[in-house]
Write a protein that holds these residues in place. Structure first.
Motif, PDB file in Angstrom:
ATOM      1  N   GLY B1020       0.829  -1.199   0.000  1.00 34.76           N
ATOM      2  CA  GLY B1020       0.000   0.000   0.000  1.00 34.76           C
ATOM      3  C   GLY B1020       0.861   1.245   0.000  1.00 34.76           C
ATOM      4  O   GLY B1020       2.046   1.217  -0.332  1.00 34.76           O
ATOM      5  N   THR B1021       0.219   2.325   0.333  1.00 33.88           N
ATOM      6  CA  THR B1021       0.867   3.613   0.242  1.00 33.88           C
ATOM      7  C   THR B1021       0.875   4.274   1.601  1.00 33.88           C
ATOM      8  O   THR B1021      -0.135   4.265   2.295  1.00 33.88           O
ATOM      9  CB  THR B1021       0.092   4.505  -0.747  1.00 33.88           C
ATOM     10  N   VAL B1022       1.991   4.835   1.914  1.00 36.69           N
ATOM     11  CA  VAL B1022       2.075   5.570   3.173  1.00 36.69           C
ATOM     12  C   VAL B1022       1.511   6.955   2.945  1.00 36.69           C
ATOM     13  O   VAL B1022       1.890   7.630   1.996  1.00 36.69           O
ATOM     14  CB  VAL B1022       3.535   5.666   3.651  1.00 36.69           C
ATOM     15  N   CYS B1023       0.588   7.347   3.731  1.00 42.29           N
ATOM     16  CA  CYS B1023      -0.012   8.674   3.609  1.00 42.29           C
ATOM     17  C   CYS B1023       0.345   9.475   4.846  1.00 42.29           C
ATOM     18  O   CYS B1023       0.110   9.044   5.969  1.00 42.29           O
ATOM     19  CB  CYS B1023      -1.523   8.566   3.567  1.00 42.29           C
ATOM     20  N   LEU B1024       0.868  10.649   4.549  1.00 38.48           N
ATOM     21  CA  LEU B1024       1.266  11.491   5.668  1.00 38.48           C
ATOM     22  C   LEU B1024       0.550  12.812   5.523  1.00 38.48           C
ATOM     23  O   LEU B1024       0.594  13.435   4.461  1.00 38.48           O
ATOM     24  CB  LEU B1024       2.790  11.696   5.613  1.00 38.48           C
ATOM     25  N   ARG B1025      -0.141  13.235   6.536  1.00 39.56           N
ATOM     26  CA  ARG B1025      -0.838  14.523   6.488  1.00 39.56           C
ATOM     27  C   ARG B1025      -0.070  15.508   7.348  1.00 39.56           C
ATOM     28  O   ARG B1025       0.167  15.236   8.514  1.00 39.56           O
ATOM     29  CB  ARG B1025      -2.267  14.357   6.990  1.00 39.56           C
TER      30      ARG B1025
END
Lengths: 143, 1185
Positions: B1020-1025
């Motif tokens: 998957g994809t690492v999502c950083l806000r």
């Protein structure tokens, strides 16, 4: 008898034109010389028609008019010499010889450092020399 | 060619005569016409008419009983016609079949008819054939009757033809048979006739040469009748040569008429020969033949009074041969290559052009005309001869004329004397307008030459044609032709020829009163580069001799005319040209006009750019090649900005020159002298001032000469000054328009007027570098400091600093909608102003790297601002260009715009760097076979054991100079992708946004396990806000108003594999010095195979241990083997456990546990822990400093 000789430049512009006749009108000769450029163009542009004439400076008889014969010569720098004569029976060798001497005179004239290439030849020496060559035309084949 | 009789022009066709059965005649004759070869038919309704067919023969017998006063000629005029239309080669009698089979009376009639026919054709050798026309059936006619008929008619069986017109099927066949029989008979007839005549020649007892010519001609014609072309040609040539012999020998006729006859015969013979040669494709022979013909007869001028006849004849030879050549070249395309050296007098390619012959035909015709005019003027016609002339007609012989004397019913032909004949010819000549004929011939030549692009020849013909037109008074045609010729001569610099043509053109325009043309041609003539006499003395044309004196005459003439010095107008020639008061004559001189010789204007600004309002110098240089000095009254200089126009007046002339448009008052300068000397530049320098920004270009210079003439010269830059064509070819010194050596090379006729300095400040306020992913705001502020801003426009451009584009089409990033690396998202107006409030006419155009927005009206002192929203997709420095264009004035007319430019370089940085790491559970190591291979292979993807719990540590590092706030970190799986593994703690948000100071790292631990037997696993994809830390405003900022930047990074795929062996260590979490503990090493065999394991345990200084150091064990399938050691720690502190290593024989894989997982802390004495330390809550994230 030679009635007219001319040197014609790249843009078919007259560089030197001299007629040697008292009786006839020079304007007509100018027209004849001018018209003969068509033949030179044709010979140069369609070399295959001429066949053996290829790579030769002497173009031979350009075209016959009722009382004249017009001969042409094309130097390597694409300057044209035109000769108009009233002799209806001229030896090719004579004409070749004439052109050879004429060419030499022309080369000498344009080698003058004060002469601008592509301009009219105004040298009086050249004119005199041409007159001499014209007068001796036909007399001496040896040149 | 058309003047020749039809029978001469076309090849002869066999003539057959049909007698009887008139109803079938049209059918038969139609078929015969289309037969091959065609047969002409002479149809007679019945036998009785035969007499009429042949009885006239006695009248025109060549040997009349009564001696004619006429001298017998060479050819008889009607002989050929007779053979073609009257004297059949074959006579066919048509009988209906019932005449044969019917009652005896009909048979008798038939027999008598046959007899009368035979009586008529006997002695003439005419062939006879009988055609029996049956209506129903052939069988009706008995064989006996047919034989009787054949005997009666004295014909062969094959010449009795049966024809059934009702039998449609066989009609065509029988007609065809009939035609072939007839042509066979006709060939026999003509051959016999020809042989008969030939015998006469061969006997050589012919008393006169003329008769030989005639006989040869007849033989040739008979040969032509039977299509025997070589024989025809041979005998025509024979006739021609024989004829040539009798020139000067024969004395039958008076001298002039004798020559006329011979030439006429020669012309006919030559025509036939040429036609035959050309039809057989022998073009070269035909041309050579013509030349021989022309040369042979050229000198035969004859008596002086009849010279014009000779020239007319010559002209006709050329014309006819030209026409023949033209028609033949149409049919046979491309003649044979020219053989130039076949004979001593080689043919020239020119002799293959029909135009050449037309041209010479015209030449000879004009010779004829001049001689004829002389003859007409000399012949004082008296009445006696006039009456003779009226009665002259062509005689029965070709080329002869006779007097017709009527005495009652008797008509006598009387011979003419030469004087009478000449008078007749002159009076005939008067009836024709030769010039029209000449024009027609020249036109043919002109068009023919033009069509094959032989321009000079065609020009020469055109010139002669134009002269004829001129003489005829057809000025319009003459002028049109001359104009085209003049352009050729101009181009090639044939000044003498051009002079002549211009002379005619000038006269043409004088005759029609076209004053402007007259002035133009005159000026061009006067300006031609003729310095010395060219030697043209005679036939100088209308222009006069081409020399300097004549140029001056022309010059004076035209200036007298335009100056309107009517009092001095002594020149008669231009009397019909008058310029009325108030009329003006403006000549336009542009770059291609021949009048550039007359006046040339070169204009040069001294400076390439000027400030608005400042003045700059301009030099106007005029050059004229006219032979004499021209005094200019005034010069008007026109610019593209009309308020700069100014006038220069001649100080020597008192009167003011009126402004041409008269409405606007222009500046007027006074020059001390405006005289334009021949070949000398007139240079004038003035200053020019303009307020308008933009290009200031000098358009034209109008010179006013006298009260009527003005010459408008298009301004030319000295740098790009084209040399004058005629004068460069000549030997003349080139001069330069400006003395300044720099301006000569670089001077331009236009200058750039700069725009006024802007009085508006443009600020670009950008705070620090931009971060990739965030919407970066660049505030733009406009502050007016002296100018009002009207119709302002703000242009925004984003340009890559390193050059190149801002996007690369090859990169395909999932998070960028397009492939732009840096994108202009939008422009937000000033505070409180929404996009919707913008007027509809306001422009707002946003593209990826370009934006255009209109600026509202800003009064002096006011300011306006907006914000540019730019988003970086990639770290990249860009250059932001913002330019404001505005008009300081509100009126629409003044469209002068002022521009302000600003640029700013903005760096784009990556805010956060993400990286990750996989860990196995503590003290547990699977044997991953792929790891062993990894050294040799280049596959760097991670491998994870199947069915085991793995730890994934994702770290985010702040690599900016700014503190950031993190909201969440999660791993998102693509929606469409199959869930192949379980990730715990994937999407949980932080309670409070974490502050991340520069250089700090944020880590989050995820646990990953998968039981899918799949070699590649997509995690998957690492999502950083995140967002920027707002500093002091951070407190008051609410989460709702702030936008979070999402940085995404896809985790690389991992390999999953089943580990065959798993080694795990078990030992207490800590130990105490001197306190023994058990150290278990658990080897679990996950496979179905027995695993042989060699292991060893090294010594450790800190521990005393009991157990095997080395051994080989076998682990059963799907079971585990436990090694246990008892260890007694000797030293406190963090200590390495004894080093365990093992080798799997099956996989030849050695195992070395890592150091970090292989150590234990030794307390010096037993510690005391509180019970509350052990808690259930898990530490989810650890922040390491």
């Amino acid at each position: 008898m030679i009635v007219c000789v001319a040197v014609v430049g790249h843009q078919n512009n007259p560089l030197f034109i001299q007629s040697f006749t008292e009786a006839d009108d020079a304007l007509k000769l100018h027209h004849i010389v001018h018209c003969s450029l068509d033949v030179v163009d044709e010979r140069v542009n369609n070399p295959k028609k001429s066949g053996p004439m290829l790579n030769e400076t002497f173009l031979g008889l350009l075209y016959p008019i009722e009382n004249y014969k017009v001969y042409g010569y094309l130097t390597n720098t694409k300057v044209k010499f035109i000769l108009v004569t009233t002799d209806l029976d001229v030896k090719d060798a004579d004409v070749r010889n004439f052109f050879r001497r004429f060419h030499a005179a022309y080369v000498d004239a344009v080698s003058n450092p004060f002469h601008v290439p592509g301009k009219k030849i105004t040298s009086r020496t050249f004119a005199e020399r041409v007159s001499t060559i014209v007068k001796s035309f036909g007399f001496s084949s040896a040149g | 060619m058309e003047e020749y009789p039809e029978e001469l022009r076309t090849p002869p066709v066999t003539l057959a005569s049909l007698v009887g059965c008139p109803e079938l005649h049209s059918l038969i004759s139609t078929h015969f016409m289309s037969a091959q070869p065609p047969i002409n038919t002479l149809a007679l309704p019945d036998v009785s008419k035969i007499i009429y067919l042949f009885n006239n023969k006695t009248d025109s017998d060549p040997t009349p009983t009564a001696p004619s006063p006429l001298v017998p000629g060479i050819f008889k005029r009607d002989w050929l016609l007779k053979h073609r239309t009257k004297l059949p080669a074959i006579l066919a009698a048509l009988f209906p079949s019932h005449h044969l089979t019917g009652d005896p009376a009909q048979w008798q009639q038939l027999c008598s008819d046959l007899d009368s026919i035979k009586a008529v054709i006997r002695g003439r050798n005419i062939k006879f054939a009988v055609v029996v026309v049956v209506n129903d059936n052939v069988d009706e006619i008995s064989e006996d009757r047919m034989i009787a008929l054949r005997k009666r008619a004295e014909v062969d069986a094959k010449y009795v033809i049966v024809l059934n017109p009702n039998d449609a099927a066989n009609l065509k066949l029988s007609l065809h048979r009939m035609a072939s029989t007839f042509s066979e008979l006709a060939v026999a007839y003509y051959r016999e006739e020809g042989r008969r005549v030939k015998q006469r020649i061969e006997k050589k007892n012919v008393n006169s040469v003329e008769l030989i010519v005639r006989y040869c001609f007849k033989v040739a014609v008979y040969a032509e009748f039977r299509s025997d072309w070589p024989e025809a040609l041979k005998f025509y040539e024979e006739a021609y040569h024989t004829l040539r012999e009798i020139v000067g020998v024969t004395t039958r006729l008076p001298a002039v008429q004798r020559l006329v006859e011979i030439k006429t015969i020669a012309e006919q013979l030559h025509f036939k020969i040429s036609t035959l040669l050309l039809h057989s494709g022998k073009v070269t022979e035909a041309v050579a033949w013509f030349r021989q013909h022309k040369n042979a007869y050229k000198r035969l001028v004859g008596a002086p009074e009849g010279t014009f006849l000779h020239w007319e004849w010559m002209s006709r030879q050329f014309l006819v041969f030209g026409e023949l050549l033209e028609t033949s070249s149409k049919t046979t395309q491309g003649f044979a290559p020219i053989i130039l050296s076949t004979s001593s007098k080689p043919l020239c390619e020119w002799e293959y052009y029909p135009a050449y012959y037309y041209q010479l035909a015209a030449h000879y015709l004009s010779e004829k005309r001049s001689v004829l005019e002389l003859a007409i003027s000399m012949s004082e016609t008296n009445n006696e001869i006039d009456s003779v002339v009226d009665s002259v007609v062509p005689s029965v012989y070709v080329g002869q004329f006779a007097r017709l004397l009527e005495q009652g019913d008797n008509v006598d032909m009387l011979p003419l004397t030469d004087e009478e004949y000449i008078c007749y010819a002159v009076s005939e000549g008067k009836r024709f307008r030769d010039s029209l004929e000449i024009i027609a011939l020249l036109k043919k030549a002109y068009e023919s030459y033009s069509s094959i692009k032989i321009m000079r020849m065609s020009s020469f013909c055109g010139f002669q044609m134009a002269k004829e037109y001129f003489a005829e008074g057809d000025i319009g045609n003459a002028k049109q032709i001359l104009d085209t010729i003049a352009s050729l001569y101009r181009k090639e610099g044939w000044v003498t020829l051009l002079w002549d043509v211009l002379g005619y053109l000038r006269e043409c325009s004088r005759k029609v009163g076209a004053i402007k043309d007259f002035v133009e041609y005159s000026l061009e003539m006067a300006a031609l580069p003729i310095s010395s006499d060219t030697g043209v003395r005679r036939d100088i044309g209308l222009a006069g001799p081409a020399n300097l004196l004549q140029r001056e005459i022309v010059h004076n003439e035209v200036f007298e005319l335009v100056n309107g010095d009517s009092g001095l107008a002594t020149n008669e020639r231009i009397n019909n040209l008058k310029i009325t008061e108030g009329e003006s004559l403006q000549l336009e001189v542009d770059l291609v006009s021949p009048l550039r010789l007359v006046m040339l204007a070169s204009v040069s600004f001294h400076e390439q750019t000027v400030k608005p309002g400042a003045s700059t110098l301009i030099t106007i240089s005029l050059l004229s090649r006219l032979p004499l000095t021209v005094d200019i009254d005034g010069l008007e200089i026109q610019f593209n900005q009309s308020n700069c126009n100014f006038l220069i007046t001649n100080g020597q002339k008192s009167q003011l020159v009126e402004v041409s448009d008269g409405i606007q008052q222009h500046r007027t300068e006074i020059a001390p002298s405006l005289s334009l000397q021949s070949n000398k530049w007139l240079r004038l320098t003035y200053d020019v001032q303009t307020d308008k920004s933009g290009k200031l270009e000098c358009l034209s210079v109008i010179a006013k000469i006298g009260s009527h003439l003005s010459i408008c010269c298009r301004a030319e830059s000295p740098a790009s000054l084209d040399s004058l064509p005629l004068w460069t070819l000549g030997d003349f010194v080139q001069t330069v328009p400006i003395k300044d050596p720099i301006l000569v090379l670089s001077g331009q006729k236009s200058t750039q007027v700069e725009e006024p300095d802007p009085l508006v400040d443009l600020h670009l306020g950008a705070s620090g570098p931009a971060l990739v992913g965030e919407v970066f705001l660049v505030p733009v502020t406009l502050v007016s400091k002296g100018h009002d801003v009207y119709s302002g426009e703000l242009k925004i451009n984003l340009v890559d600093v390193k050059g190149g584009g801002l996007f690369s089409p090859r990169d395909n990033e999932p998070h960028a909608m397009d492939s732009h690396h840096v994108q202009l998202l939008g422009i937000s107006g000033p505070e409180g102003e929404d996009d919707s409030q913008l007027d509809s006419d306001k422009i707002k155009k946003i593209q990826q790297s370009f934006g255009l927005i209109s600026v509202p009206i800003i009064k002096n002192g006011d300011s306006w601002s907006c914000k540019l929203e730019i988003k970086w997709h990639r770290p990249k420095p860009i250059m932001l260009y913002v330019s404001l264009g505005y008009s300081p004035y509100s009126d629409e007319l003044n469209t002068q715009t002022v521009h302000v430019h600003k640029n700013l370089q903005i760096e784009g940085h990556n805010a956060i760097v993400l990286y990750h790491q996989y860990l196995m559970p503590f003290r547990q190591d699977p044997l991953l076979l792929s790891k062993n291979k990894k050294a040799s292979e280049s596959d760097h993807s991670e491998s994870l054991p199947l069915n085991q719990k793995n730890v994934l540590v994702v770290s985010a590092k702040n690599c900016t100079e700014l503190p950031l706030r993190l909201k969440s970190m999660s791993i998102e799986v693509e929606d469409n992708a199959e869930r192949t593994c379980s990730i715990q703690h994937g999407s949980e948000e932080l309670a409070n946004p974490a502050l991340l100071v520069p250089g700090e790292e944020f880590k989050k631990v995820f646990s990953v396990s998968s039981n899918k037997n799949k070699s590649k696993l997509s995690l998957g994809t690492v999502c950083l806000r995140w967002r920027r830390d707002l500093g002091v405003e951070e407190q008051c900022a609410t989460t709702s108003t702030l936008s979070w930047v999402v940085t995404k990074q896809k985790l690389p795929n991992v390999n999953l594999e089943l580990p065959p062996l798993i080694v795990s260590f078990e030992c207490p979490p800590y130990a105490v010095v001197g306190d023994p503990f058990t150290y278990y090493i658990r080897i679990s065999n996950q496979t179905q195979l027995l695993q042989e394991i060699k292991y060893s345990l090294g010594d450790a200084q800190s521990f005393v241990l009991s157990g095997y150091h080395n051994d080989t064990i076998y682990v059963l399938p799907k079971s585990e083997h436990i090694l246990s050691y008892k260890l007694v720690p000797l030293v406190s502190g963090m200590q390495q456990l004894p080093k365990f290593s093992m080798t799997s024989v099956r996989y030849s894989a050695a195992y070395q546990p890592s150091n970090s997982s292989n150590s234990v802390f030794i307390f010096p004495s037993k510690p005391h822990f509180k019970a509350t330390v052990s808690t259930n809550s898990r530490v989810e994230s650890v922040v390491n400093l």
